[in-house]
Motif scaffolding. Structure first.
Motif, PDB file in Angstrom:
ATOM      1  N   SER A  57       0.812  -1.221   0.000  1.00  0.00           N
ATOM      2  CA  SER A  57       0.000   0.000   0.000  1.00  0.00           C
ATOM      3  C   SER A  57       0.844   1.270   0.000  1.00  0.00           C
ATOM      4  O   SER A  57       0.310   2.368  -0.192  1.00  0.00           O
ATOM      5  CB  SER A  57      -0.943   0.005   1.208  1.00  0.00           C
ATOM      6  N   ASP A  61       1.762   1.174  -3.853  1.00  0.00           N
ATOM      7  CA  ASP A  61       0.552   0.985  -4.662  1.00  0.00           C
ATOM      8  C   ASP A  61       0.788  -0.015  -5.789  1.00  0.00           C
ATOM      9  O   ASP A  61       0.573   0.278  -6.965  1.00  0.00           O
ATOM     10  CB  ASP A  61       0.045   2.322  -5.229  1.00  0.00           C
ATOM     11  N   LYS A 114      -4.756   2.081  -3.197  1.00  0.00           N
ATOM     12  CA  LYS A 114      -4.399   1.534  -1.889  1.00  0.00           C
ATOM     13  C   LYS A 114      -4.763   0.049  -1.858  1.00  0.00           C
ATOM     14  O   LYS A 114      -5.725  -0.346  -1.207  1.00  0.00           O
ATOM     15  CB  LYS A 114      -5.098   2.281  -0.758  1.00  0.00           C
TER      16      LYS A 114
END
Length: 265
Positions: free
Chosen positions: A127, A130, A155
């Motif tokens: 995250s 990405d 995300k």
């Protein structure tokens, strides 16, 4: 880095003979860190269930995800920027266990991990960068990995694989929360769930029945549907407990079957 697991076994109503089979969901929750095993997947949110509890030390450990390799009795655990391995794992085990490092990313936000038991590759969502990446599961070299999905990810957190069908399922919790399906190389992406979700942090699949399950951290629900997004249902509302991980775990034998759920905190 070493993380100690201390197990406490509660009385179950199931008694099995011959080789014990293991089957179930593995769920995580935070504060304090804990793992809970449920002996059967409930049919609905009112069904009763039996539990086996494990406790993680230290109690503030942030375990973001689990994946398993039942053939080698191995469980992979994601702890923030690293992935760790538990060897000789059993869902009935209540003895202390240690984690050894498998992958350490210098700058990473590792969310859910998933194991491809056909190719022995390990996939994970990052995250921070990405992207969704993969590497040989038992190769600990940091520079051996490949990014398989990066485009239009804001995300990514939840991830599940069906190696036999060559499918990947993942959640994107950016401005437009959704669950997508793709091939294992990141191609052929299709959105299958986009309504009534807030933050899906974990996905898992029942490959025998082509069922997808997920944990919605903000809705505090465990839900499921078919691979195409149809037949969606709420399995359990967690009652002010925010789930952080979910894994379908199965080891079959001729004589017995067992479904297990683990909870992390």
């Amino acid at each position: 880095m070493m993380i100690l697991l201390i197990g406490t076994l509660f009385l179950l109503e199931h008694f099995c003979f011959g080789v014990l089979s293991e089957q179930g969901l593995i769920v995580g929750k935070f504060n304090p860190a804990s793992i809970t095993s449920i002996s059967e997947i409930p049919e609905d949110s009112t069904s009763s269930f039996n539990v086996v509890d494990l406790f993680v030390w230290p109690s503030d450990a942030l375990i973001t995800s689990l994946a398993s390799d039942p053939k080698k009795a191995v469980v992979f655990a994601a702890l923030q920027s690293g992935i760790y391995i538990v060897h000789n794992y059993s869902v009935w085990q209540n003895e202390s266990q240690t984690f050894s490092a498998s992958y350490n990313g210098r700058y990473a936000g590792i969310e859910q991990i998933a194991f491809d038991y056909i190719t022995n590759n390990l996939y994970w969502c990052d995250s921070l960068h990405d992207w969704i990446a993969m590497k040989p599961a038992y190769d600990t070299k940091k520079n051996i990995y490949k990014v398989v999905i990066r485009k239009d990810l804001n995300k990514p957190e939840g991830l599940a694989l069906d190696p036999e069908d060559g499918l990947m399922f993942f959640s994107d919790n950016g401005h437009n929360p959704r669950i997508e399906r793709a091939s294992l190389d990141g191609q052929d992406r299709v959105v299958i769930v986009y309504r009534g979700i807030l933050r899906v942090v974990s996905l898992t699949v029942d490959t025998d029945n082509d069922k997808l399950y997920w944990a919605d951290h903000d809705r505090q629900t465990l839900e499921g549907c078919d691979y195409d997004g149809s037949n969606r249902r709420v399995i359990r509302r967690m009652n002010e407990v925010s789930p952080s991980g979910l894994v379908y775990h199965e080891v079959k034998s001729i004589q017995t079957r067992l479904i297990t759920i683990f909870l992390f905190s």
